[in-house]
Design an enzyme around this catalytic site. Structure first.
Site, mmCIF file in Angstrom:
data_model
loop_
_atom_site.group_PDB
_atom_site.id
_atom_site.type_symbol
_atom_site.label_atom_id
_atom_site.label_comp_id
_atom_site.label_asym_id
_atom_site.label_seq_id
_atom_site.Cartn_x
_atom_site.Cartn_y
_atom_site.Cartn_z
ATOM 1 N N TYR A 1 33.463 34.826 50.813
ATOM 2 C CA TYR A 1 33.957 34.971 49.372
ATOM 3 C C TYR A 1 32.970 35.242 48.359
ATOM 4 O O TYR A 1 31.997 35.877 48.698
ATOM 5 C CB TYR A 1 35.203 34.117 49.073
ATOM 6 C CG TYR A 1 36.195 34.476 47.977
ATOM 7 C CD1 TYR A 1 36.705 35.434 48.496
ATOM 8 C CD2 TYR A 1 36.194 33.777 47.025
ATOM 9 C CE1 TYR A 1 38.130 36.124 47.692
ATOM 10 C CE2 TYR A 1 37.362 34.365 45.747
ATOM 11 C CZ TYR A 1 38.072 35.443 46.371
ATOM 12 O OH TYR A 1 38.988 35.841 45.379
ATOM 13 N N ARG B 1 42.118 45.019 39.705
ATOM 14 C CA ARG B 1 41.194 44.268 38.762
ATOM 15 C C ARG B 1 40.254 43.236 39.665
ATOM 16 O O ARG B 1 40.758 42.267 39.686
ATOM 17 C CB ARG B 1 41.882 43.617 37.591
ATOM 18 C CG ARG B 1 40.809 43.181 36.571
ATOM 19 C CD ARG B 1 41.686 41.801 35.860
ATOM 20 N NE ARG B 1 41.736 40.725 36.750
ATOM 21 C CZ ARG B 1 40.985 39.981 36.935
ATOM 22 N NH1 ARG B 1 39.740 40.096 36.595
ATOM 23 N NH2 ARG B 1 41.366 38.814 37.643
ATOM 24 N N LYS C 1 40.142 35.058 50.615
ATOM 25 C CA LYS C 1 40.745 33.923 49.857
ATOM 26 C C LYS C 1 41.261 33.288 50.910
ATOM 27 O O LYS C 1 41.465 31.965 51.029
ATOM 28 C CB LYS C 1 41.705 34.615 48.952
ATOM 29 C CG LYS C 1 42.385 33.531 48.021
ATOM 30 C CD LYS C 1 41.482 32.622 47.286
ATOM 31 C CE LYS C 1 41.003 33.471 46.124
ATOM 32 N NZ LYS C 1 41.593 33.668 44.992
ATOM 33 N N GLU D 1 47.220 38.460 43.549
ATOM 34 C CA GLU D 1 45.700 38.475 43.312
ATOM 35 C C GLU D 1 44.999 39.602 42.736
ATOM 36 O O GLU D 1 45.188 40.817 43.281
ATOM 37 C CB GLU D 1 45.073 38.250 44.610
ATOM 38 C CG GLU D 1 43.602 37.993 44.958
ATOM 39 C CD GLU D 1 43.169 36.392 44.218
ATOM 40 O OE1 GLU D 1 42.368 36.330 43.754
ATOM 41 O OE2 GLU D 1 44.173 35.557 44.456
ATOM 42 N N ASP D 2 44.373 39.349 41.715
ATOM 43 C CA ASP D 2 43.481 40.663 41.120
ATOM 44 C C ASP D 2 44.470 41.744 40.749
ATOM 45 O O ASP D 2 43.980 42.678 40.874
ATOM 46 C CB ASP D 2 42.271 40.883 41.877
ATOM 47 C CG ASP D 2 41.296 39.943 41.786
ATOM 48 O OD1 ASP D 2 41.543 39.116 41.210
ATOM 49 O OD2 ASP D 2 40.242 39.979 42.626
ATOM 50 N N ASP E 1 45.102 34.243 39.137
ATOM 51 C CA ASP E 1 43.901 34.533 38.112
ATOM 52 C C ASP E 1 44.640 33.854 36.697
ATOM 53 O O ASP E 1 44.041 33.621 35.923
ATOM 54 C CB ASP E 1 43.852 36.054 37.840
ATOM 55 C CG ASP E 1 43.489 36.545 39.150
ATOM 56 O OD1 ASP E 1 42.135 36.321 39.461
ATOM 57 O OD2 ASP E 1 44.130 37.418 39.656
#
Length: 351
Positions: free
Chosen positions: A98, A152, A170, A242-243, A266
């Protein structure tokens, strides 16, 4: 050419990373599982010896990205060995599973792709066929799904389909650190295009070569994804955002948080860790209650707003006796200051 199941099952077994044990298969297993001739004839090699050998190979790699590729090549062939390395040498191997190396891996994803299936890539072209995609995945009893639209990725911005490295990495940590069986985990990329011009112009880029879709088609794809995941895996399947970009992260979380077992890492995951740190650090200050402190967040991104809201909620509502008497539920509020975008006041539901 037709092949009998008995003739091919051993070979197929060794191609399936969740079950493959390489040279650790015993003589009895090799006979029973039709592995005769598919492995060198020497005595079985223990998992410990194979871990030691693979760690020596890892240490010889010249760059972090080379080490990342080495780790994930093992993951794609022998997950027993991969997780033995990650669990037994967590501090040394985690940076190559990661962060920080996964950022570079995402940037170069289309160029280091190993053409071994891991996770699902679902795109706008799959509208109406998401259940079919879920059915195509070999592991059918899924408990945790980490999914991203790649807008992102870490601090790198829009990486499109190259952002798949984040859900994969993850979930590997969820297995190594939280004990969730890898067969229960599903990484997913939701491909709605990318606004990064260099990716659109890259002949090797594997995602949709179109600007990121901001229309209703995006919402309909996400809706179908949630519906089909819950229909197939049950209402309690965990769906982790996620993101996602700010434009979608907050509104999608708000839309689905009461309808599905979901959270945004996040916004909420980071906030939980920061709050835990604040509570743990209180004995080091002269003010023993959270509501006696002033908190300044420079910027109003997903993490900053999530931390601010959680801290405010805990202070104003309280966290119960178990959080130590140092956090008296007095109904008062700490001062929470957020410096950043104009939309801050609307997105923070301060009480």
């Amino acid at each position: 050419v037709a092949h009998s199941q008995s003739a091919t099952s051993g070979y197929q077994l060794m191609r399936y990373p969740l079950l493959n044990k390489g040279m650790s298969f015993t003589a009895e297993e090799r006979e029973k599982l039709n592995l005769r001739g598919l492995l060198p004839a020497g005595e079985p090699i223990s998992l410990k010896v194979r871990v030691d050998t693979s760690m020596k190979q890892l240490r010889k790699k010249a760059t972090p990205l080379d080490k990342y590729i080495h780790m994930h090549t093992i993951q794609d062939s022998d997950e027993n060995l991969f997780y033995a390395m990650l669990v037994g040498h967590t501090q040394e191997t985690m940076p190559f599973v990661y962060t920080p190396t996964v950022g570079q891996a995402c940037q170069e994803w289309s160029h280091i792709y190993r053409h071994t299936p891991r996770g699902l890539y679902i795109s706008l072209k799959d509208k109406g066929h998401i259940r079919e995609a879920l059915d195509n995945y070999p592991n059918q009893d899924i408990d945790v799904i980490v999914f991203t639209d790649g807008e992102r990725i870490l601090g790198l911005g829009d990486q499109g389909a190259n952002g798949m490295g984040i859900p994969i990495g993850k979930l590997a940590l969820y297995t190594a650190c939280a004990g969730i069986h890898p067969a229960k985990c599903l990484p997913v990329h939701i491909d709605v295009g990318t606004n990064r011009q260099e990716l659109l112009e890259d002949p090797a880029y594997m995602g949709l070569k179109q600007p990121r879709d901001r229309s209703e088609a995006y919402d309909l794809l996400i809706e179908e994804f949630f519906e089909q995941c819950q229909a197939k895996y049950g209402p309690n399947v965990l769906l982790q955002f996620e993101d996602f970009g700010n434009q979608n992260a907050f509104r999608l979380l708000e839309r689905y948080r009461q309808r599905a077992n979901c959270f945004n890492d996040d916004i909420q995951g980071t906030a939980a860790v920061v709050l835990a740190g604040l509570i743990a650090s209180l004995p080091l200050t002269n003010k023993q209650n959270l509501d006696q402190h002033t908190y300044l967040f420079y910027g109003a991104g997903e993490a900053g707003l999530g931390i601010a809201e959680l801290c405010n909620n805990v202070v104003s509502v309280g966290v119960g006796d178990s959080a130590a008497d140092q956090m008296h539920n007095r109904g008062s509020q700490a001062a929470v200051l957020v410096c950043g975008f104009e939309r801050t006041a609307k997105q923070l539901s301060l009480r």
